[in-house]
Design a protein around this motif. Structure first.
Motif, mmCIF file in Angstrom:
data_model
loop_
_atom_site.group_PDB
_atom_site.id
_atom_site.type_symbol
_atom_site.label_atom_id
_atom_site.label_comp_id
_atom_site.label_asym_id
_atom_site.label_seq_id
_atom_site.Cartn_x
_atom_site.Cartn_y
_atom_site.Cartn_z
ATOM 1 N N ASN A 159 43.900 34.287 36.703
ATOM 2 C CA ASN A 159 45.271 34.902 36.863
ATOM 3 C C ASN A 159 45.589 36.445 37.741
ATOM 4 N N LEU A 160 44.569 36.601 38.350
ATOM 5 C CA LEU A 160 44.306 37.662 39.100
ATOM 6 C C LEU A 160 44.151 37.291 40.517
ATOM 7 N N ASN A 161 44.660 38.244 41.656
ATOM 8 C CA ASN A 161 44.281 37.973 43.143
ATOM 9 C C ASN A 161 43.276 38.491 43.844
ATOM 10 N N THR A 170 46.765 49.306 19.772
ATOM 11 C CA THR A 170 45.452 48.531 19.915
ATOM 12 C C THR A 170 45.391 47.469 18.823
ATOM 13 N N PRO A 171 44.780 46.353 19.337
ATOM 14 C CA PRO A 171 44.307 45.974 20.525
ATOM 15 C C PRO A 171 45.307 45.802 21.320
ATOM 16 N N HIS A 172 44.909 46.042 22.600
ATOM 17 C CA HIS A 172 45.938 45.984 23.840
ATOM 18 C C HIS A 172 46.604 44.472 23.790
ATOM 19 N N PRO A 173 47.762 44.491 23.863
ATOM 20 C CA PRO A 173 48.323 42.891 24.356
ATOM 21 C C PRO A 173 48.359 42.866 25.886
ATOM 22 N N LYS A 174 48.545 41.670 26.192
ATOM 23 C CA LYS A 174 48.433 41.340 27.662
ATOM 24 C C LYS A 174 49.491 41.967 28.609
ATOM 25 N N SER A 175 50.471 42.371 27.927
ATOM 26 C CA SER A 175 51.547 42.914 28.550
ATOM 27 C C SER A 175 51.433 44.518 28.979
ATOM 28 N N VAL A 176 50.280 44.935 28.744
ATOM 29 C CA VAL A 176 49.811 46.344 28.917
ATOM 30 C C VAL A 176 49.369 46.513 30.231
ATOM 31 N N LYS A 225 36.551 51.017 33.804
ATOM 32 C CA LYS A 225 36.812 50.652 32.596
ATOM 33 C C LYS A 225 38.300 50.058 32.441
ATOM 34 N N ASP A 226 39.168 50.723 33.061
ATOM 35 C CA ASP A 226 40.553 49.972 32.894
ATOM 36 C C ASP A 226 40.686 48.933 33.614
ATOM 37 N N TYR A 227 40.022 48.709 34.894
ATOM 38 C CA TYR A 227 40.279 47.356 35.639
ATOM 39 C C TYR A 227 39.457 46.376 34.960
ATOM 40 N N GLN A 228 38.260 46.676 34.248
ATOM 41 C CA GLN A 228 37.668 45.615 33.638
ATOM 42 C C GLN A 228 38.543 45.131 32.384
ATOM 43 N N GLU A 229 39.189 45.975 31.746
ATOM 44 C CA GLU A 229 40.274 45.578 30.551
ATOM 45 C C GLU A 229 41.178 44.802 31.098
ATOM 46 N N VAL A 230 41.735 44.933 32.269
ATOM 47 C CA VAL A 230 42.880 44.148 32.877
ATOM 48 C C VAL A 230 42.276 42.675 32.958
ATOM 49 N N GLU A 231 41.114 42.604 33.525
ATOM 50 C CA GLU A 231 40.703 41.310 33.947
ATOM 51 C C GLU A 231 40.161 40.767 32.641
ATOM 52 N N ASP A 232 39.783 41.257 31.508
ATOM 53 C CA ASP A 232 39.384 40.831 30.132
ATOM 54 C C ASP A 232 40.986 40.288 29.637
#
Length: 559
Positions: free
Chosen positions: A444-446, A403-409, A431-438
């Motif tokens: 960059n998401l579909n 942590t903090p998580h990089p984009k590759s996670v 929460k995980d979905y939101q972190e992916v968007e952040d």
């Protein structure tokens, strides 16, 4: 007075007199006529060359060899020899170092010393009858790193290009360059020391100059460099002869290394020549000392073949054979990478519980990674293990990044979100979905990502965010029926009944027989106390097969 004038004239012309280098028989024997041919056997060009070592190494111009598929040399006695390897090429300075099939040849001696200004220089050609010996003098010198670029007083025909420039001792001090400017009144020569740079290395297979010559290349003298050369050759060369010759050279030079056998086997297998590939692997088992790597590469080869749709099995080359080869590699050398290969084979064989155990063994080793934890998670799920085991593996995959998580996670966050959602842990999934968007950024998401995120938000009772997410999906794909229905339902949950009816009606324009759209409109109308219209829409939904519509109609009638 006359004696003095004579002395002055003698001093002025003394350098030219000293230029007369003796051309002995060995010098003439070392001279070559180089002829190149295209793929159809048509002559491309012919020109000067000369031997520089007794074992058949020689120099000539790049112009002769460019686009050549074959070349030969002819010596002063008319004896021909094939050019068998290209050892280095430079298109800028128009020079190629190559090797012929001849050995024990006469050579020119290469000078160790540099020429200096006003030094004598002699040009000797491959045919002194048509291109006679030229005597000249060095008038200027430029530096090219640690080498020299000479300007010669006399201008000569470009037919002399590639001819040796001899110093007063008869040694090759330079090689004559092609004169690119017809207005020049001088000639130019490249320091003979440049030939020391004309050696292949690991990166040579990516050189444009070398790849424009379709004659096999000489392998680098260093074994690791030779491996790198062959690797890049597979990426850059479309010339089968060049590749197979390089492989043959490698195997002959390093018969104890498995690399040559496995690389060539892989190449043959890619062409469907399985018998040849099998023969190379068997030859490697006999000769190679690193048998663990040979079994490992054999496992990877057979595994990849079995992953190809339409693969026609060769003998016993199935997934069980691939697994057995991985196990044999491990028997020779207990390396975790061999266990990982076995795990991949077990997974492909649908031996999910066994694959999980193998991946877990890798996960306790030095080569553990998010990928191996992710593979263990999928194996556990496919083996119908407890959800806690699957999530523990995905937690490890995510935590591997720190942590903090990089984009590759994000790939593993999405996997974990999907599983948390599946197992009813909706808020954690959201929460995980939101972190992916952040981490990724909305752009960059579909649309599908936001559709799934909206569904999860709904189950987590995050209704406002669910509406926002489905609107993001619609901004990317505005005419999607499912997205419009989900927006209608999201508006209904938020109490925005007019907006819900409007979204539902838009959905019906796309799919007039959409049961879900009729149901969404019916729900919104029911909340607006428009019972008759609501029942009408819910009845239509029932007719179209919605399983919940009947109960909803009854609840409206009971009010």
């Amino acid at each position: 007075m006359k004696e003095r004038k004579y002395l002055i004239l003698l001093l002025l012309f003394m350098p030219l007199a000293m230029l007369a280098t003796k051309i002995d028989k060995n010098t003439s024997k070392a001279m070559l006529t180089v002829t190149s041919y295209d793929k159809n056997g048509k002559i491309i060009r012919s020109g000067c060359g000369f031997y520089i070592s007794p074992d058949g190494y020689a120099l000539s111009t790049y112009d002769i060899f460019k686009n050549a598929h074959r070349a030969e040399v002819t010596d002063s006695k008319g004896k021909k020899a094939k050019v068998i390897r290209i050892c280095g090429a430079n298109s800028l300075y128009n020079i190629v170092r190559f090797r012929t099939e001849s050995t024990d040849v006469s050579t020119l001696t290469l000078a160790n010393d540099k020429m200096t200004k006003n030094d004598a220089a002699t040009l000797i050609s491959n045919n002194i009858k048509t291109l006679p010996v030229v005597t000249t003098v060095v008038t200027d010198i430029s530096d090219i790193d640690s080498m020299k670029y000479y300007t010669l007083q006399k201008k000569v025909d470009n037919k002399y290009s590639g001819c040796p420039v001899l110093n007063s001792r008869g040694e090759v001090a330079a090689i004559l360059q092609t004169n690119q400017n017809v207005k020049n009144t001088n000639s130019y020569a490249l320091d003979i020391a440049f030939e020391k740079l004309l050696r292949t290395n690991g990166m040579s297979a990516a050189e444009i100059a070398l790849n424009s010559i379709f004659i096999p290349k000489e392998l680098p003298a260093d074994e690791p460099q030779a491996r790198t050369f062959i690797f890049f050759l597979t990426q850059n060369s479309k010339d089968t002869l060049t590749y197979l010759t390089a492989m043959e050279d490698y195997i002959n030079a390093y018969p104890e290394q498995s690399f040559g056998y496995t690389q060539r086997a892989t190449y043959y297998a890619s062409l469907g020549k399985y018998a040849e590939a099998d023969n190379d692997l068997k030859q490697g088992l006999t000769n190679a000392t690193d048998k663990d790597n040979l079994h490992y590469e054999a496992s990877k080869l057979i595994y990849r073949l079995n992953m190809i749709k339409g693969y026609q099995q060769y003998q016993d080359w199935d997934l069980n054979k691939a697994k057995a080869e991985a196990e044999e590699a491990y028997n020779f050398n207990q390396q975790p990478v061999f266990t990982l290969q076995k795990a991949d084979c077990q997974f492909a064989l649908k031996q999910y519980a066994e694959a999980f155990e193998s991946y877990q063994e890798v996960n306790t080793s030095s080569i553990s990674s998010p990928q191996t934890f992710g593979a263990a998670a999928i194996s556990a799920e496919m083996a119908k293990m407890d959800s806690s085991i699957v999530l523990a593996m995905l937690d490890s995959a995510v935590n591997f990044y720190g942590t903090p998580h990089p984009k590759s996670v994000t790939m593993y966050l999405i996997q974990r979100a999907t599983h948390l959602d599946k197992y009813g842990r909706y808020k954690e999934a959201a929460k995980d979905y939101q972190e992916v968007e952040d981490l990724s950024g909305t752009k960059n998401l579909n649309d599908n990502f936001f559709y799934l995120k909206s569904l999860c938000d709904t189950r987590a009772r995050l209704y406002m965010r669910a509406l926002t997410d489905i609107e993001k999906a619609l901004s990317m794909k505005p005419d999607d029926y499912l997205y419009l229905v989900e927006k209608a339902l999201a508006q209904w949950r938020m109490g925005n009944y007019d907006e819900a009816v409007y979204a539902g009606q838009k959905a019906l324009k796309i799919n007039p027989n959409g049961a879900d759209a009729y149901k969404a409109i019916g729900l919104a109308l029911g909340e607006q106390k428009k019972t008759a219209e609501a029942i009408k829409h819910l009845t239509k939904a029932k007719e179209l097969g919605d399983p919940q519509a009947e109960a909803l109609i009854q609840s409206l009638k009971d009010k």
